[in-house]
Design a protein around this motif. Structure first.
Motif, PDB file in Angstrom:
ATOM      1  N   PHE A 294      34.948  39.130  34.579  1.00 27.63           N
ATOM      2  CA  PHE A 294      36.272  39.926  34.949  1.00 27.63           C
ATOM      3  C   PHE A 294      37.213  39.690  36.338  1.00 27.63           C
ATOM      4  O   PHE A 294      37.866  38.789  36.410  1.00 27.63           O
ATOM      5  N   ARG A 295      36.378  40.110  37.425  1.00 26.72           N
ATOM      6  CA  ARG A 295      36.887  39.946  38.929  1.00 26.72           C
ATOM      7  C   ARG A 295      37.514  38.737  39.213  1.00 26.72           C
ATOM      8  O   ARG A 295      38.215  38.627  39.392  1.00 26.72           O
ATOM      9  N   ASN A 296      36.241  37.752  39.143  1.00 28.28           N
ATOM     10  CA  ASN A 296      36.447  36.474  39.724  1.00 28.28           C
ATOM     11  C   ASN A 296      37.266  35.994  38.963  1.00 28.28           C
ATOM     12  O   ASN A 296      38.332  35.667  39.097  1.00 28.28           O
ATOM     13  N   PHE A 297      37.504  36.206  36.982  1.00 27.82           N
ATOM     14  CA  PHE A 297      38.506  35.492  36.893  1.00 27.82           C
ATOM     15  C   PHE A 297      39.282  35.742  37.188  1.00 27.82           C
ATOM     16  O   PHE A 297      40.639  34.848  37.565  1.00 27.82           O
ATOM     17  N   VAL A 298      39.746  36.368  37.632  1.00 26.37           N
ATOM     18  CA  VAL A 298      41.721  37.409  37.403  1.00 26.37           C
ATOM     19  C   VAL A 298      42.070  37.008  38.855  1.00 26.37           C
ATOM     20  O   VAL A 298      43.260  36.664  39.063  1.00 26.37           O
TER      21      VAL A 298
END
Ligand code: MRU
Length: 347
Positions: A76-80
């Motif tokens: 999640f964090r890397n994607f956003v």
């Protein structure tokens, strides 16, 4: 604003999709594009399917919200974070793009629901600010005024109403007899194509003028005031806007024509001290060497208009130093373009 009797915003989000008026087809065809993911929305901003500071700000905010919806649970964090970088890499000059992306990113870190709410709030505020700019700007317009504008800072460049054109719409609705000189705005022709189309829809008297006619028009006392939009305003009031704006401002000062910039506070960038620090987007030289339009059969075509072996440069914006600007019409009122006054806007 209305097109064929129906209310439209320039950009909006419904469920997971972002919808945009396809500006590269205007004024020849009115079509809505549906972007199903944040990458498609990035592409729409990059290719100027959606353009203009406020509209790309809103589109960027919605793209960020799409990214939160798309992000896989296990990354999640890397994607956003990567999505934010992708969105911010689409176009460098308009401040609103970075303003909106940051607001939605920070909200989304709390919850995806909040990212969606924030993206909608950014878009709604853009429309409300444009309305307020219209109200303040209208007070500067006298009956019978001939107003010159450059590029397109109308409702297509924002979520609704626009900035430079919003006072013109208000003045027209108030019954004032006004006339607009529309700079054609080479190389992409946002004036000839988009501003002229908007004014035509609103039945406002106007003529398209070649970009290089400004000095002649003003020397003949044919212009009572000039209103332009802005893509980024530095802390000292220096203003980046479509290439050619600076030339008009010099001419306006020479002939004592009041020169106004219309922009919401979301276009101000207090971290940029002067116009020298504003990054100017360099676009593909094809936009200068070729032109597009419809032929007699109504088919949209692109043709080369320059010498076949010559190359071109294509800076998309220039910076008008604050000393050429009579005032900046914001949603909070008309202000002088100096650092002290600008900082007070944010207190
Ligand atoms: O390159 P564009 O069309 O996105 O440029 C933006 C503009 O239309 C102008 O610079 C405009 O005058 C200010 S943005 C509302």
């Amino acid at each position: 604003m209305q097109v064929n009797g129906k209310d439209y915003r320039t950009v909006w989000m419904h469920q997971r999709s972002v919808f945009m008026i396809e500006q590269n087809l205007l004024p020849f065809e009115f079509k809505i594009f549906e972007s199903k993911n944040y990458q498609q929305t990035c592409n729409a901003i990059r290719t100027m399917l959606v353009r203009g500071a406020g509209a790309i700000g809103a589109a960027a905010g919605f793209a960020m919200a799409q990214a939160f919806l798309e992000a896989p649970k296990d990354n999640f964090r890397n994607f956003v974070a990567q999505a934010r970088k992708d969105i911010e890499a689409t176009r460098p000059t308009a401040r609103n793009l970075f303003y909106a992306t940051e607001r939605v990113y920070l909200s989304g870190k709390k919850s995806t629901e909040l990212a969606l709410t924030e993206a909608q709030a950014v878009a709604d505020k853009d429309a409300a600010d444009s309305q307020a700019i219209g109200t303040f700007g209208n007070r500067l317009i006298k009956n019978g005024f001939h107003i010159q504008t450059h590029c397109n800072a109308g409702w297509l460049a924002f979520v609704d109403f626009g900035t430079a054109l919003s006072p013109i719409y208000k003045a027209h609705k108030a019954g004032k007899d006004i006339f607009v000189w529309v700079d054609e705005t080479r190389p992409r022709g946002q004036g000839a194509k988009l501003t002229a189309w908007e004014l035509q829809n609103e039945n406002i008297q106007h003529r398209i003028v070649p970009d290089n006619a400004g000095a002649w028009l003003m020397s003949q006392q044919k212009v009572d005031m000039m209103i332009v939009g802005a893509d980024r305003i530095a802390a000292n009031g220096d203003t980046a806007n479509k290439i050619g704006t600076f030339e008009k401002a010099i001419v306006a000062k020479t002939f004592d024509v009041p020169f106004y910039v219309a922009a919401p506070t979301s276009t101000f960038d207090l971290s940029t001290k002067t116009g020298n620090d504003i990054i100017i987007e360099e676009r593909n030289q094809e936009e200068v060497l070729c032109q597009s339009g419809i032929d007699n059969a109504g088919i949209l075509r692109k043709i080369r208009i320059a010498s076949p072996s010559s190359e071109a440069i294509n800076p998309a914006f220039d910076v008008t130093p604050a000393k050429y600007i009579t005032g900046i019409i914001t949603e909070k009122g008309v202000i002088k373009p100096d650092e002290e006054t600008i900082r007070k806007l944010f207190l």
